[in-house]
Design a protein around this motif. Sequence first.
Motif, short mmCIF file in Angstrom:
data_model
loop_
_atom_site.label_atom_id
_atom_site.label_comp_id
_atom_site.label_asym_id
_atom_site.label_seq_id
_atom_site.Cartn_x
_atom_site.Cartn_y
_atom_site.Cartn_z
N THR A 3 26.52 -20.85 90.24
CA THR A 3 25.15 -21.45 89.70
C THR A 3 24.29 -21.42 90.87
OG1 THR A 3 26.06 -22.43 87.98
CG2 THR A 3 23.71 -22.99 88.36
N THR A 4 23.07 -20.77 90.93
CA THR A 4 21.90 -20.85 92.04
C THR A 4 21.34 -22.16 91.82
OG1 THR A 4 20.49 -19.68 91.00
CG2 THR A 4 22.03 -18.37 92.28
N VAL A 5 20.37 -22.41 92.55
CA VAL A 5 19.63 -23.49 92.76
C VAL A 5 18.38 -23.29 91.64
CG1 VAL A 5 17.87 -24.97 93.65
CG2 VAL A 5 20.01 -24.38 95.10
N ASP A 6 18.17 -22.19 91.57
CA ASP A 6 17.09 -21.80 90.44
C ASP A 6 17.67 -21.78 89.18
OD1 ASP A 6 15.18 -21.46 92.38
OD2 ASP A 6 15.25 -19.29 92.72
N ASP A 7 18.86 -21.40 88.96
CA ASP A 7 19.42 -21.64 87.50
C ASP A 7 19.60 -23.07 87.41
OD1 ASP A 7 19.44 -18.78 87.25
OD2 ASP A 7 21.61 -18.50 88.18
N ALA A 8 19.87 -23.75 88.31
CA ALA A 8 20.16 -25.12 87.84
C ALA A 8 18.76 -25.69 87.55
CB ALA A 8 20.85 -26.04 89.37
N THR A 9 17.63 -25.56 88.46
CA THR A 9 16.47 -25.95 88.00
C THR A 9 15.95 -25.65 86.58
OG1 THR A 9 16.13 -26.00 90.22
CG2 THR A 9 14.02 -26.27 88.90
N GLN A 16 15.04 -30.89 79.67
CA GLN A 16 14.10 -31.89 79.67
C GLN A 16 13.29 -31.51 78.41
OE1 GLN A 16 12.65 -31.75 83.75
NE2 GLN A 16 13.91 -33.35 84.26
N LEU A 17 12.88 -30.29 78.31
CA LEU A 17 11.92 -29.69 77.31
C LEU A 17 12.65 -30.09 75.94
CD1 LEU A 17 9.59 -28.18 76.21
CD2 LEU A 17 11.02 -26.04 76.38
N ARG A 18 13.87 -29.86 75.66
CA ARG A 18 14.59 -30.13 74.29
C ARG A 18 14.42 -31.90 74.12
NH1 ARG A 18 14.62 -25.41 74.42
NH2 ARG A 18 12.61 -26.01 73.51
N ARG A 19 14.44 -32.58 75.21
CA ARG A 19 14.22 -34.07 74.84
C ARG A 19 12.98 -34.31 74.80
NH1 ARG A 19 18.31 -34.25 79.32
NH2 ARG A 19 16.64 -34.75 80.90
N LEU A 20 11.99 -33.79 75.44
CA LEU A 20 10.70 -33.93 75.09
C LEU A 20 10.25 -33.64 73.81
CD1 LEU A 20 7.84 -34.77 76.10
CD2 LEU A 20 7.65 -32.44 76.52
N GLU A 21 10.56 -32.51 72.95
CA GLU A 21 10.46 -32.19 71.72
C GLU A 21 11.13 -33.26 70.92
OE1 GLU A 21 10.04 -27.27 71.90
OE2 GLU A 21 12.17 -28.23 71.78
N THR A 22 12.35 -33.52 71.12
CA THR A 22 13.14 -34.56 70.37
C THR A 22 12.18 -35.84 70.25
OG1 THR A 22 15.07 -33.78 70.40
CG2 THR A 22 15.19 -35.87 69.60
N PHE A 23 11.81 -36.48 71.42
CA PHE A 23 11.15 -37.69 71.64
C PHE A 23 9.79 -37.42 70.73
CE2 PHE A 23 7.71 -39.98 73.54
CZ PHE A 23 8.25 -41.28 73.14
N LEU A 24 9.00 -36.36 71.02
CA LEU A 24 7.81 -36.04 70.07
C LEU A 24 7.85 -36.13 68.70
CD1 LEU A 24 6.03 -33.76 72.23
CD2 LEU A 24 5.15 -36.27 72.22
N ASP A 25 8.83 -35.51 68.20
CA ASP A 25 9.44 -35.54 66.73
C ASP A 25 9.44 -36.90 66.43
OD1 ASP A 25 8.98 -32.78 66.48
OD2 ASP A 25 11.12 -32.19 66.68
N VAL A 26 10.15 -37.64 66.73
CA VAL A 26 10.56 -39.19 66.27
C VAL A 26 9.17 -39.90 66.50
CG1 VAL A 26 11.88 -41.29 67.02
CG2 VAL A 26 12.95 -38.89 67.15
N GLY A 151 4.89 -21.04 85.60
CA GLY A 151 6.00 -20.13 85.30
C GLY A 151 6.81 -20.92 84.46
N LEU A 152 6.43 -21.90 83.42
CA LEU A 152 7.22 -22.61 82.96
C LEU A 152 7.59 -22.05 81.17
CD1 LEU A 152 6.18 -26.35 83.24
CD2 LEU A 152 7.70 -24.93 84.43
#
Length: 218
Positions: A3-9, A16-26, A151-152
């Motif tokens: 796994t490269t650094v870019d892949d890990a990032t 983090q995006l999935r957690r953000l979406e879950t938090f906003l839904d709640v 580039g997100l």
Amino acid sequence: METTVDDATDATGHRQLRRLETFLDVAYAVLFVDFIMYLPRTEDMAWTELPLGLLSLLIDNSVELMRLVIAVGLTLISWNLTHKLLGPLQRTDARHTLLALLQLIFVCLFLFFAVADPALESVSSPVGQSLCLAVSGFIGIAGWSYARKKGLTRPDLSEPEKNEVLRDAIIEPVTALLNTGFAFVGPGAWTAGWFVIPAILLGARRRVDRRKRRATVA
């Protein structure tokens, strides 16, 4: 495969995006529960003496209920706008997450103005509601623009598709901003503005699209 650094990032940003979406839904779910708490009170059982019981209670508070329903609808639109801007993303970062949370804060402020004065006795209530939704929407658009610049976004999105995301998202905050002026006309005009303004904006956009297509064919 290593796994490269870019892949890990990328993987971290995606989580983090999935957690953000879950938090906003709640958070939005909590807002909807708050709206339910502002339905007409029935604890004192005074409604039992009304001719139609609970139905009479609802009729007596019909104007406030109508505006509460509109407030719920506007909150749903804000929730949909949030996902409209988050859906095309591959990942998020700290700054983008901050913008998404600021967007939510202004939706919460909208709730404050909506439930504090459902009868719209003070012009500060409709003005506050409109401005909060406008600011919230424009912050969401700023978040999308930032995500696009950094580039997100999903790699499969083309530039025209990215432009379409912004084009679709602009209607809500522009409607809220324009409707601020109707708040000074009166509660009826302000309430009608939520239906009339987007219809006009969408109609104008369709006319512009037709002219562009005709110009392209010509």
